[in-house]
Each structure stands twice: as structure tokens, then as C-alpha cells.
Design a protein around this motif. Sequence first.
Motif, PDB file in Angstrom:
ATOM      1  N   GLY A  44       0.813  -1.214   0.000  1.00 23.31           N
ATOM      2  CA  GLY A  44       0.000   0.000   0.000  1.00 23.31           C
ATOM      3  C   GLY A  44       0.841   1.256   0.000  1.00 23.31           C
ATOM      4  N   ALA A  45       1.878   1.268   0.832  1.00 31.74           N
ATOM      5  CA  ALA A  45       2.761   2.438   0.881  1.00 31.74           C
ATOM      6  C   ALA A  45       3.537   2.598  -0.416  1.00 31.74           C
ATOM      7  N   VAL A  46       4.011   1.488  -0.977  1.00 29.47           N
ATOM      8  CA  VAL A  46       4.780   1.564  -2.224  1.00 29.47           C
ATOM      9  C   VAL A  46       3.917   2.097  -3.357  1.00 29.47           C
ATOM     10  N   PHE A  47       2.701   1.589  -3.492  1.00 27.66           N
ATOM     11  CA  PHE A  47       1.823   2.073  -4.561  1.00 27.66           C
ATOM     12  C   PHE A  47       1.465   3.545  -4.368  1.00 27.66           C
ATOM     13  N   SER A  48       1.195   3.956  -3.137  1.00 31.43           N
ATOM     14  CA  SER A  48       0.860   5.357  -2.881  1.00 31.43           C
ATOM     15  C   SER A  48       2.047   6.271  -3.183  1.00 31.43           C
ATOM     16  N   LEU A  49       3.240   5.860  -2.790  1.00 29.39           N
ATOM     17  CA  LEU A  49       4.409   6.679  -3.076  1.00 29.39           C
ATOM     18  C   LEU A  49       4.767   6.681  -4.563  1.00 29.39           C
ATOM     19  N   LEU A  50       4.538   5.563  -5.237  1.00 28.87           N
ATOM     20  CA  LEU A  50       4.755   5.549  -6.694  1.00 28.87           C
ATOM     21  C   LEU A  50       3.780   6.486  -7.402  1.00 28.87           C
ATOM     22  N   ALA A  51       2.572   6.582  -6.876  1.00 22.53           N
ATOM     23  CA  ALA A  51       1.617   7.539  -7.442  1.00 22.53           C
ATOM     24  C   ALA A  51       2.141   8.967  -7.306  1.00 22.53           C
ATOM     25  N   LEU A  52       2.762   9.272  -6.170  1.00 19.96           N
ATOM     26  CA  LEU A  52       3.361  10.595  -6.000  1.00 19.96           C
ATOM     27  C   LEU A  52       4.536  10.818  -6.940  1.00 19.96           C
ATOM     28  N   VAL A  53       5.313   9.777  -7.169  1.00 19.02           N
ATOM     29  CA  VAL A  53       6.447   9.891  -8.098  1.00 19.02           C
ATOM     30  C   VAL A  53       5.939  10.212  -9.500  1.00 19.02           C
ATOM     31  N   VAL A  54       4.920   9.490  -9.938  1.00 17.43           N
ATOM     32  CA  VAL A  54       4.369   9.723 -11.277  1.00 17.43           C
ATOM     33  C   VAL A  54       3.734  11.108 -11.356  1.00 17.43           C
ATOM     34  N   TYR A  55       3.038  11.520 -10.303  1.00 21.36           N
ATOM     35  CA  TYR A  55       2.363  12.825 -10.296  1.00 21.36           C
ATOM     36  C   TYR A  55       3.366  13.974 -10.357  1.00 21.36           C
ATOM     37  N   ASN A  56       4.467  13.859  -9.617  1.00 17.25           N
ATOM     38  CA  ASN A  56       5.458  14.936  -9.583  1.00 17.25           C
ATOM     39  C   ASN A  56       6.365  14.957 -10.799  1.00 17.25           C
ATOM     40  N   GLY A  57       6.429  13.874 -11.532  1.00 16.57           N
ATOM     41  CA  GLY A  57       7.400  13.797 -12.620  1.00 16.57           C
ATOM     42  C   GLY A  57       8.730  13.341 -12.036  1.00 16.57           C
ATOM     43  N   PHE A  58       9.674  13.095 -12.888  1.00 21.52           N
ATOM     44  CA  PHE A  58      10.942  12.563 -12.412  1.00 21.52           C
ATOM     45  C   PHE A  58      11.926  13.698 -12.183  1.00 21.52           C
ATOM     46  N   GLY A  59      12.260  13.897 -10.927  1.00 22.71           N
ATOM     47  CA  GLY A  59      13.204  14.932 -10.515  1.00 22.71           C
ATOM     48  C   GLY A  59      13.809  14.542  -9.186  1.00 22.71           C
ATOM     49  N   PHE A  60      14.345  15.522  -8.476  1.00 25.14           N
ATOM     50  CA  PHE A  60      14.987  15.248  -7.200  1.00 25.14           C
ATOM     51  C   PHE A  60      13.985  14.785  -6.149  1.00 25.14           C
ATOM     52  N   THR A  61      12.793  15.378  -6.153  1.00 25.80           N
ATOM     53  CA  THR A  61      11.754  14.952  -5.213  1.00 25.80           C
ATOM     54  C   THR A  61      11.366  13.503  -5.461  1.00 25.80           C
ATOM     55  N   SER A  62      11.245  13.124  -6.707  1.00 29.80           N
ATOM     56  CA  SER A  62      10.924  11.739  -7.043  1.00 29.80           C
ATOM     57  C   SER A  62      12.044  10.795  -6.621  1.00 29.80           C
ATOM     58  N   PHE A  63      13.274  11.235  -6.748  1.00 33.91           N
ATOM     59  CA  PHE A  63      14.398  10.422  -6.294  1.00 33.91           C
ATOM     60  C   PHE A  63      14.301  10.172  -4.794  1.00 33.91           C
ATOM     61  N   LYS A  64      13.956  11.212  -4.033  1.00 35.46           N
ATOM     62  CA  LYS A  64      13.803  11.047  -2.587  1.00 35.46           C
ATOM     63  C   LYS A  64      12.644  10.110  -2.259  1.00 35.46           C
ATOM     64  N   LEU A  65      11.556  10.206  -3.001  1.00 33.46           N
ATOM     65  CA  LEU A  65      10.431   9.298  -2.783  1.00 33.46           C
ATOM     66  C   LEU A  65      10.808   7.855  -3.103  1.00 33.46           C
ATOM     67  N   ILE A  66      11.594   7.660  -4.138  1.00 34.74           N
ATOM     68  CA  ILE A  66      12.061   6.312  -4.477  1.00 34.74           C
ATOM     69  C   ILE A  66      12.971   5.775  -3.379  1.00 34.74           C
ATOM     70  N   MET A  67      13.782   6.645  -2.793  1.00 31.75           N
ATOM     71  CA  MET A  67      14.620   6.211  -1.669  1.00 31.75           C
ATOM     72  C   MET A  67      13.767   5.829  -0.457  1.00 31.75           C
ATOM     73  N   VAL A  68      12.681   6.530  -0.226  1.00 26.75           N
ATOM     74  CA  VAL A  68      11.754   6.165   0.848  1.00 26.75           C
ATOM     75  C   VAL A  68      11.134   4.804   0.556  1.00 26.75           C
ATOM     76  N   ILE A  69      10.785   4.556  -0.704  1.00 22.71           N
ATOM     77  CA  ILE A  69      10.221   3.254  -1.093  1.00 22.71           C
ATOM     78  C   ILE A  69      11.227   2.142  -0.805  1.00 22.71           C
TER      79      ILE A  69
END
Length: 96
Positions: A44-69
Motif C-alpha cells: 500500500g505504501a509503495v503504490f501510494s508513493l509511486l503515485a506521488l512519483v508519477v504525479y510529480n514527474g521525475f526529478g529530485f523529489t521523485s528520487f527522494k520518494l524512491i529512496m523512501v520506497i
Amino acid sequence: MKMILVSILLFGGLFFFSVGTIGLLRFDDVFTRAHGAAKCDTLGAVFSLLALVVYNGFGFTSFKLIMVIVFLWITNPTATHLITRAEFNRRKHEKN
């Protein structure tokens, strides 16, 4: 197209969180509750955070979200294993 993928990922995360909650309420043993909660919580957490990654586009914020995943993917099963092992040892020592 992007919002459809975000919606699918968010509903997937919501589904797994809901199933995990039902598992916590329905199962009667500590080990089955921990198994249900750990698997569904992580997904559940991985899918929700992946949704945020896709929504924000790929950048530094997405990199941090991927590290959280990655961090969640490692720590959630490890913590669940430690909790269930402690319960197993507690039950084993109660019998003696």
C-alpha cells in the motif's frame, strides 16, 4: 494518461491498505496478523508513493520518494520478522 496511472496506483495502495486492515481485524493469531499487515502495508505504501512519483514527474523529489520506497521495502519486512520472532520466543519460554 498521467492522471489515470496516478489514480490506478492510488486505488491500488488504498486496496492493499484496506485488505491489511481487514486482515488485522479478522485474523486471530499474532503471526497471521503480522503477515497480513506487513505485506499489505508495504504494498500500500509503495503504490501510494509511486503515485506521488508519477504525479510529480521525475526529478529530485521523485528520487527522494524512491529512496523512501527502498527504505520501506527493507524495513517493513525486517520489523515484522523481529516482532514475530519475539512473540515466538515469548511463547516458547512460557511453555518451559
